[in-house]
Structures are given as structure tokens and as C-alpha cells.
Design an enzyme around this catalytic site. Structure first.
Site, PDB file in Angstrom:
ATOM      1  N   ASP A  99       0.860  -1.179   0.000  1.00  0.00           N
ATOM      2  CA  ASP A  99       0.000   0.000   0.000  1.00  0.00           C
ATOM      3  C   ASP A  99       0.902   1.235   0.000  1.00  0.00           C
ATOM      4  O   ASP A  99       1.826   1.332   0.800  1.00  0.00           O
ATOM      5  CB  ASP A  99      -0.864  -0.027   1.271  1.00  0.00           C
ATOM      6  CG  ASP A  99      -2.256   0.516   1.035  1.00  0.00           C
ATOM      7  OD1 ASP A  99      -2.369   1.666   0.571  1.00  0.00           O
ATOM      8  OD2 ASP A  99      -3.225  -0.200   1.340  1.00  0.00           O
ATOM      9  N   ASP A 206      -2.987   4.811  -2.223  1.00  0.00           N
ATOM     10  CA  ASP A 206      -4.005   5.423  -1.368  1.00  0.00           C
ATOM     11  C   ASP A 206      -4.408   6.799  -1.900  1.00  0.00           C
ATOM     12  O   ASP A 206      -3.545   7.594  -2.285  1.00  0.00           O
ATOM     13  CB  ASP A 206      -3.394   5.559   0.038  1.00  0.00           C
ATOM     14  CG  ASP A 206      -4.406   5.915   1.095  1.00  0.00           C
ATOM     15  OD1 ASP A 206      -5.342   5.135   1.310  1.00  0.00           O
ATOM     16  OD2 ASP A 206      -4.246   6.990   1.717  1.00  0.00           O
ATOM     17  N   GLU A 263      -6.552   4.307  -5.669  1.00  0.00           N
ATOM     18  CA  GLU A 263      -7.858   4.494  -5.030  1.00  0.00           C
ATOM     19  C   GLU A 263      -8.433   5.823  -5.490  1.00  0.00           C
ATOM     20  O   GLU A 263      -7.846   6.869  -5.223  1.00  0.00           O
ATOM     21  CB  GLU A 263      -7.676   4.480  -3.510  1.00  0.00           C
ATOM     22  CG  GLU A 263      -8.991   4.471  -2.784  1.00  0.00           C
ATOM     23  CD  GLU A 263      -8.873   4.961  -1.354  1.00  0.00           C
ATOM     24  OE1 GLU A 263      -9.737   4.605  -0.553  1.00  0.00           O
ATOM     25  OE2 GLU A 263      -7.932   5.715  -1.045  1.00  0.00           O
ATOM     26  N   HIS A 341     -11.114  -2.973   3.350  1.00  0.00           N
ATOM     27  CA  HIS A 341     -11.034  -2.633   4.772  1.00  0.00           C
ATOM     28  C   HIS A 341     -11.785  -1.348   5.122  1.00  0.00           C
ATOM     29  O   HIS A 341     -11.839  -0.978   6.290  1.00  0.00           O
ATOM     30  CB  HIS A 341      -9.561  -2.489   5.158  1.00  0.00           C
ATOM     31  CG  HIS A 341      -8.917  -1.341   4.444  1.00  0.00           C
ATOM     32  ND1 HIS A 341      -8.673  -1.367   3.072  1.00  0.00           N
ATOM     33  CD2 HIS A 341      -8.518  -0.129   4.875  1.00  0.00           C
ATOM     34  CE1 HIS A 341      -8.150  -0.217   2.711  1.00  0.00           C
ATOM     35  NE2 HIS A 341      -8.038   0.553   3.781  1.00  0.00           N
ATOM     36  N   ASP A 342     -12.336  -0.651   4.137  1.00  0.00           N
ATOM     37  CA  ASP A 342     -13.126   0.559   4.405  1.00  0.00           C
ATOM     38  C   ASP A 342     -14.625   0.315   4.237  1.00  0.00           C
ATOM     39  O   ASP A 342     -15.415   1.263   4.280  1.00  0.00           O
ATOM     40  CB  ASP A 342     -12.721   1.693   3.446  1.00  0.00           C
ATOM     41  CG  ASP A 342     -11.305   2.185   3.686  1.00  0.00           C
ATOM     42  OD1 ASP A 342     -10.826   2.106   4.839  1.00  0.00           O
ATOM     43  OD2 ASP A 342     -10.677   2.648   2.715  1.00  0.00           O
TER      44      ASP A 342
HETATM   45  C1  NOJ Z   1      -8.056   5.294   2.196  1.00  0.00           C
HETATM   46  C2  NOJ Z   1      -7.760   4.119   3.060  1.00  0.00           C
HETATM   47  O1  NOJ Z   1      -8.266   2.955   2.452  1.00  0.00           O
HETATM   48  C3  NOJ Z   1      -8.395   4.392   4.386  1.00  0.00           C
HETATM   49  O2  NOJ Z   1      -8.396   3.254   5.222  1.00  0.00           O
HETATM   50  C4  NOJ Z   1      -7.667   5.552   5.008  1.00  0.00           C
HETATM   51  O3  NOJ Z   1      -8.324   5.924   6.198  1.00  0.00           O
HETATM   52  C5  NOJ Z   1      -7.627   6.768   4.081  1.00  0.00           C
HETATM   53  N1  NOJ Z   1      -7.370   6.441   2.721  1.00  0.00           N
HETATM   54  C6  NOJ Z   1      -6.563   7.741   4.517  1.00  0.00           C
HETATM   55  O4  NOJ Z   1      -5.284   7.248   4.225  1.00  0.00           O
END
Ligand code: NOJ
Ligand code: CA
Length: 579
Positions: A99, A206, A263, A341-342
């Protein structure tokens, strides 16, 4: 063909290190734990793993707040453990992505400590510092009204040096200043090349669209007047220099032949998405688009919504929109995924998650959702636990006690403090969090029926509570049962790989965009097509599949024995290959 890159038809398994497998009984997952489970991961039939941040970090945001890019968070292990993991993946013919978190660092990173030490420090401008605004009465205000993703102002006042710094995420995650080439070079050297030189195969990147801010920092329009700061995504996402920065980063990545999956939140226009992934642009290999998984989120704040606040016609429109990027009409590429994970667990959002009292419906819906996500075009991502149908935390779990994510807790506390005069507000917030919180995807992996689900030792206290359903829902119970969700995923990934042209690269077409119960779609490739029929309800539905199936067809996958062409049972799914 030989010119097709490996990642287009790949399936990639995402690992959240804190919750995958604890090898030493401290209640926290770790790298040796992951290494010990690589045979299991390989047995799923995936091509690669993506490892969420394992870097040194004070863990305010579970490692997305990095204090040293070149070190590993001690409870997870060491740099040598990562090297072992890289080699162990490669020995098994799997690739590994790390990541890459370079929009911000931790406030404990040496760069930020220097930056905040004085206005004249050489690293002062490595982060984004701005003076205060003052009202006529002398009240101090931040430079603009931007709200941070996790709540409150995106600006934090620094008493020492009497300026604000920008943090689009938590206070402990100051944004790096990408305007300075000196900063970018340091990022490339420390965060990017340090790991590429160790032989990783690429990065998940990210928040890839936030590096370039509009330097006049304009106020955001007021979307929600009850908030003191406003969501400003449209201002800081996809900013003026973003593609210049990504082309520069791309030069380095290409030297290592590294793949990237960026992302890409808050980017609804497909033309804007294509700017990131168009092959001739040489920026990113692919992106995560959020059209699908954001369904049912509140218009302003994610959790300002009610559970199950989505319709199938909306969902299928989101699918159609994003599939248009991977149907061969562009030179871009993208992904298909339902969990990470989000996100909350997909069986809880779109199926039946009650594995204990409705095991049959739970199992059928987990398989139906697997067929759904895996038959869409794009690189397929599977999140740990998805392959066994893991579910959201029980709705009666105490939020303050059991939830750990700062985003969940900030929202909960915000509602508690600011919406006191709305009697139903707290109950609604609890229900929304029980449905959508990021915590649900972060609970320990359920390996077996022993105490703590085999995630850690029986006497340890896992960093997050293990789901109550683990005696029923775990890897061990599924691994040798041919009808299990896990066995189904293995078969599905095998079939997807064997028919990659139509599964991963076929042209999507919806057959009945207004149907609110059953989703029937086609995927076309040269001389063959898939017909995918999915019942998204817990009721029997009448359908007419005969019309779509003209020609010779065979059933590739299904989750019921009988397969009449005029009806689908609760959460039934079928994938037909028509030739
Ligand atoms: C996206 C990540 O997937 C998330 O878990 C994180 O809180 C934010 N970006 C900030 O890095
Ligand atoms: Ca551990």
C-alpha cells in the site's frame, strides 16, 4: 495474448495485517502469521496479494498514518519479515502489492516534526501551512471551510508557529506538499523505490487523486448548513497538477515494471477516470472506483443514512456506468470489488448475513454475491474473509466498547454532542454504523471454532472482538465441504480464469435496467457470452431466461440444484455460458 499484462485478468487477495493471523499471542495479526497462511491463500487460486500498510505508525488510522516508510510497525514484524513474505509469494508464483500512502504522513514522521519545528526550517514547506483568517471581532478562523474526511476542520492550528496545517484526513495525518519537487523526490526515494528495490510487484495507491490542491484554497459550497465545515471533495480531488505528478511517478514505476491500482474516490465522470488509467497516459494500471460500494451512503456524511438505503435499479446503473470503462471501448482499465477494509461486509449490505439462524439463506447469498462481483469485467479483488462469507458485527454490540475506527467513533460522538435536540438521532446513527462502519471489515479472520476463532491464542485478547458467529462461520468448517462458500469461491476463480476473455474482459449489457428484484446481465466476447442471473431478494422471483439463452448453453456456476428457466429461488444465482 502475450502482450496482455498479467494483472488484467488477475484475482488479487487483500490482507489487513492486524486482523489476518496472530502468530505470537499478542492479539495483533502479524507478518509471520501471514506467511504461515500463504498456502491457504494460494489454494484459493489468486494471482497476487495486496498487503495493507505494515509500515511503522502510531496507528491513529490503522497504519495509513506512516511515521517511517522504511520501517515496519514492530508488532507486525520487521523489514526482514517483509522480504521473507515477498520471496514466499514469488516461490508460489504469486505477486505482491504493498500500500502506497503518500498524500500524507503521520504527524510523527521525522519530516513533519522538522516542518512544524519552526517557520524557517528547511522542511517547513514539505507540508501545507497557511496563516489564520480573522473576523472583524478578532476571532481566529482556519484558512477555509473544508471539512476533513473524518470530521471537523481540515486545518489544525499549531500554537508554536502560529499557523494552520492541512490534513484531509485525521489531525495526525498532515498532507504533504507535492508542489515542491524536493518533497516529491524524497517521497519517491523513501516510500516508492525503497520497496520496489526489494522486489515487490506494484502498489495499491491510497487516495491517488488528492495530491494536487488548488493553491488559492477556496471555500467549499455549503452542502449541509448544520455542519461547521463542508465536504470539499470536488475542490481537492483531481486538482490542477495531479496528472503531471502521476506521470512523474509513472516514470519510476515503469522502470520496475510495477503495476498500480489507485484508489479513486469522488470521481463520478468516466472521462475523468480515464485520465488516470488510459494506457497511453502511462500513469496508473487501474483504479478502484466507488460508484458501486458507495451506494446507500448519506449525501453529505457517509453515515447520515438508513440501513439498506439502496435500490437494485440504482445498483445496476452504477455497474453499467463503471463497466463502460473496461468493455474495450477505451484504452483504460479498472477493477471489480465489493469489499475492502473501508467497507462493511457484502452479505450484510446486499444479502442475508445471519449465518447462525438462517444458514441456508446466508450461504446462498454469499455465493450469489460472489458470482456477481466475479462475473464483472476488470481486475477482481477479494478481501480477507469475503471468501467464507464473513458478516458485519452483531447490531447489539456496544459501539463505544467494540468499534475501533476513528471515523466511526468521531461520527458517533459528533451525533451525541451536536444532535441532542433530535431524539431519534443517536439510534439512527447506531443503526447506520451497524450497517456501514469500516469496523465490520476489520474484525479478526475466523479460522476455526476454537476460542478467538483461531485468529490468536485462546487466552489472548484480540485487538478487536471476534464475531460471535465464529463457531459456525470459519475456514475450518468450509475447507473440506464441497458445498461451502469457500469451495464455491475456489471453483468460481478457476472458472473465471479458464474463461477470462468473457469474465474479465467481456462487454457488459444489462437486460432490464428497471427490474428491482432480479439482476440479469450479459457479458459478450468473441463468439461467446455469459448470461448472469441473480436474485437479490429473499423471495422467489419469476423470470424468463429462455429468451436470453438462445443457442447452445451450459451452466458454469449455480447455487441451487434445480434450474428452471422461469423462476429464481431466494438469492439464487446462475452463470451460463452461451456459444
Ligand atoms: C483510504 C484508506 O483505504 C483508508 O483506510 C484511510 O483511512 C484513508 N485512505 C486515509 O489514508
Ligand atoms: Ca502478533
Amino acid at each position: 495474448s502475450s502482450s496482455t499484462p498479467w494483472w488484467k485478468t488477475a484475482a488479487i487477495y487483500q490482507i489487513y495485517p492486524a486482523s489476518f493471523k496472530d502468530s505470537n499471542g499478542d492479539g495483533i495479526g502479524d507478518l509471520p502469521g501471514i506467511i504461515g497462511k500463504l498456502d491457504y491463500i494460494q489454494s484459493l487460486g489468486v494471482d497476487a496479494i495486496w498487503l495493507c500498510p505494515m509500515y511503522d505508525s502510531p496507528q491513529h488510522d490503522m497504519g495509513y498514518d506512516i511515521s517511517d516508510y522504511e520501517a515496519v510497525y514492530a508488532p507486525y514484524g520487521t523489514v526482514a519479515d517483509v522480504e521473507t513474505l515477498i520471496a514466499a509469494c514469488h516461490e508460489r508464483g504469486m505477486r505482491i502489492l504493498l500500500d502506497l500512502v503518500i498524500n500524507h504522513t503521520s504527524d510523527q514522521h521525522a519530516w513533519f516534526k522538522e516542518s512544524r519545528s519552526s517557520k524557517t526550517n528547511p522542511k517547513r514547506n514539505w507540508y501545507i501551512w497557511r496563516p489564520a483568517r480573522y473576523d472583524a471581532d478578532g476571532t481566529r478562523r482556519p484558512p477555509n471551510n473544508w471539512r476533513s474526511t473524518f470530521g471537523g476542520s481540515a486545518w489544525e492550528w499549531d500554537e508554536e508557529t502560529q499557523e494552520y496545517y492541512l490534513h484531509l484526513f485525521a489531525v495526525q495525518q498532515p498532507d504533504l506538499n507535492w508542489e515542491l519537487s524536493e518533497t516529491r523526490v524524497a517521497i519517491y526515494e523513501s516510500a516508492v523505490e525503497f520497496w520496489l528495490r526489494k522486489g515487490i510487484d506494484g502498489f495499491r495507491v491510497d487516495t491517488v487523486n488528492m495530491y494536487s490542491k488548488p493553491l488559492d484554497f477556496p471555500d467549499a459550497p455549503v452542502i449541509d448548513p448544520t455542519l461547521d465545515c463542508q465536504p470539499a471533495y470536488s475542490l481537492y480531488c483531481n486538482g490542477p497538477r495531479i496528472h503531471e505528478f502521476l506521470r512523474e511517478l509513472g516514470h519510476i514505476l515503469q522502470r520496475y515494471n510495477a503495476m498500480t491500482v489507485g484508489e479513486l474516490p469522488h470521481t463520478p465522470r468516466m472521462a475523468d477516470v480515464l485520465d488516470y488509467v488510459s494506457a497511453k497516459q502511462k500513469q496508473l494500471s487501474m483504479v478502484f472506483q466507488f460508484d458501486l460500494v458507495d451506494i446507500g451512503f448519506g449525501a453529505g456524511l457517509r453515515y447520515d443514512t438508513s440501513p439498506r438505503n439502496w435500490t437494485l435499479s440504482d445498483l445496476r446503473a452504477r455497474v453499467a456506468r463503471t463497466q463502460a470503462l473496461v468493455d474495450g471501448s477505451t484504452d483504460g482499465w479498472s477493477t471489480t470489488f465489493l469489499e475492502n477494509h473501508d467497507q462493511a461486509r457484502s452479505v450484510s449490505r446486499f444479502g442475508c448475513d445471519d449465518a447462525v439462524t438462517h444458514p441456508e439463506l446466508w450461504e446462498r447469498s454469499a455465493k450469489m454475491l460472489a458470482m456477481f462481483v466475479a462475473s464483472l469485467s476488470g481486475t477482481l479483488f477479494v478481501y480477507q474473509g469475503q471468501e467464507i462469507g464473513m458478516a458485519n458485527a452483531p447490531a447489539d454490540w456496544d459501539i463505544e466498547e467494540e468499534y475501533k475506527d476513528l471515523d466511526s467513533l468521531n461520527y458517533y460522538n459528533y451525533v451525541k454532542e451536536h444532535r441532542r435536540d433530535d431524539p431519534g438521532a443517536l439510534a439512527r446513527a447506531k443503526a447506520a454504523l451497524a450497517h456501514l462502519a469500516r469496523d465490520h471489515g476489520r474484525m479478526p479472520m475466523q479460522w476455526d471454532a476454537t476460542p478467538n476463532a483461531g485468529f490468536t491464542t485462546a487466552s489472548a485478547k484480540p485487538w478487536m472482538r471476534v464475531h460471535d458467529n465464529y463457531p459456525t462461520l470459519n475456514v475450518k468448517r468450509q475447507v473440506h465441504r464441497p458445498a461451502s462458500v469457500l469451495a464455491f469461491w475456489r471453483e468460481l476463480l478457476r472458472v473465471r480464469r479458464a474463461n477470462a476473455a468473457v469474465f474479465a474482459e467481456g462487454v457488459f449489457a444489462d437486460t432490464d435496467a428497471s427490474n428491482e428484484a432480479v439482476f440479469v446481465f450479459e457479458k459478450r466476447a468473441v463468439q461467446q457470452k455469459l448470461v448472469v442471473a441473480l436474485n437479490f431478494t429473499a423471495d422467489r422471483q419469476v423470470v424468463d431466461l429462455a429468451a436470453s439463452l438462445g443457442g447452445t448453453y451450459k451452466t458454469l456456476l449455480k447455487n441451487y440444484e434445480e434450474e428452471p428457466l422461469d423462476a429464481l429461488q431466494p438469492y439464487e444465482g446462475r452463470i451460463y455460458l452461451v456459444q
